[in-house]
Design an enzyme around this catalytic site. Sequence first.
Site: not given
Ligand SMILES: [Zn+2]
Length: 240
Positions: A87, A104, A115, A140, A178-179, A203
């Site tokens: 995010d 991530h 491309c 592309c 985080t887990s 957590n």
């Molecule tokens: Zn492309």
Amino acid sequence: MLTGAGISTDSGVPDFRGPQGVWTRNPLAEKLSNIHCYLADPEVRKASWQSRLDHPAWNAKPNPGHLALVELERRHQLHALITQNIDELHQLAGNSRDLVLEVHGSMRRFMCWGCGMRGPMQLVLERVRAGEEDPQCRDCGGILKSDTISFGQQLVPEVIDRAMQAAGEADLFLAVGTSLQVYPIAGAFDMARSAGAKAVIINAEPTPYDDMADALLSGPISELLPAIVTARESAARSLN
Ligand SMILES: [Zn+2]
């Protein structure tokens, strides 16, 4: 420092994997995030673009938990900020882009599967709003997607290497929201511990590493993190 979805839930961004997670409650949502389904099926892509338009993170603002990490950086106590979140709330809060390692990727960028071109996601979302259901790369003709790591997609080795190296250099490793169940990045915890760092887990749910942590905190992250950062500052002041 490693952060996961839990730090953003107080900003209104749902945890996609947790017990109340979007994926847990809606298996169809998980299909939209599978790279093989995405590349093979235009209907999956159309549904994905619609859900990107409506993603709760577009209206989310950094919360006091994010801001506490900006304060840590200001005090030169933040060596690296490894995040599983897509995010960009850490960057929006004010952390330097150099310090944030997005394992991530980011939903605020698009990438072309053909491309490799990348750019601001809003440029593509404008095309979707204007009526293109499955916009293609203007260079592309390739398939466009968000610049995030979908299920079935390779992580970026350079980012993982940098994250592991940073974890090995830490004196204190904080795992927040985080887990610690998503590999290989959960291994950053092992890396930090075996290099001699103290480890703290914050957590809401138990993690597989709880027994190895030097301290374990459970509660609202947007309250706990500012409290920890303030406590560290008063401790430092009383030493001086
Ligand atoms: Zn492309």
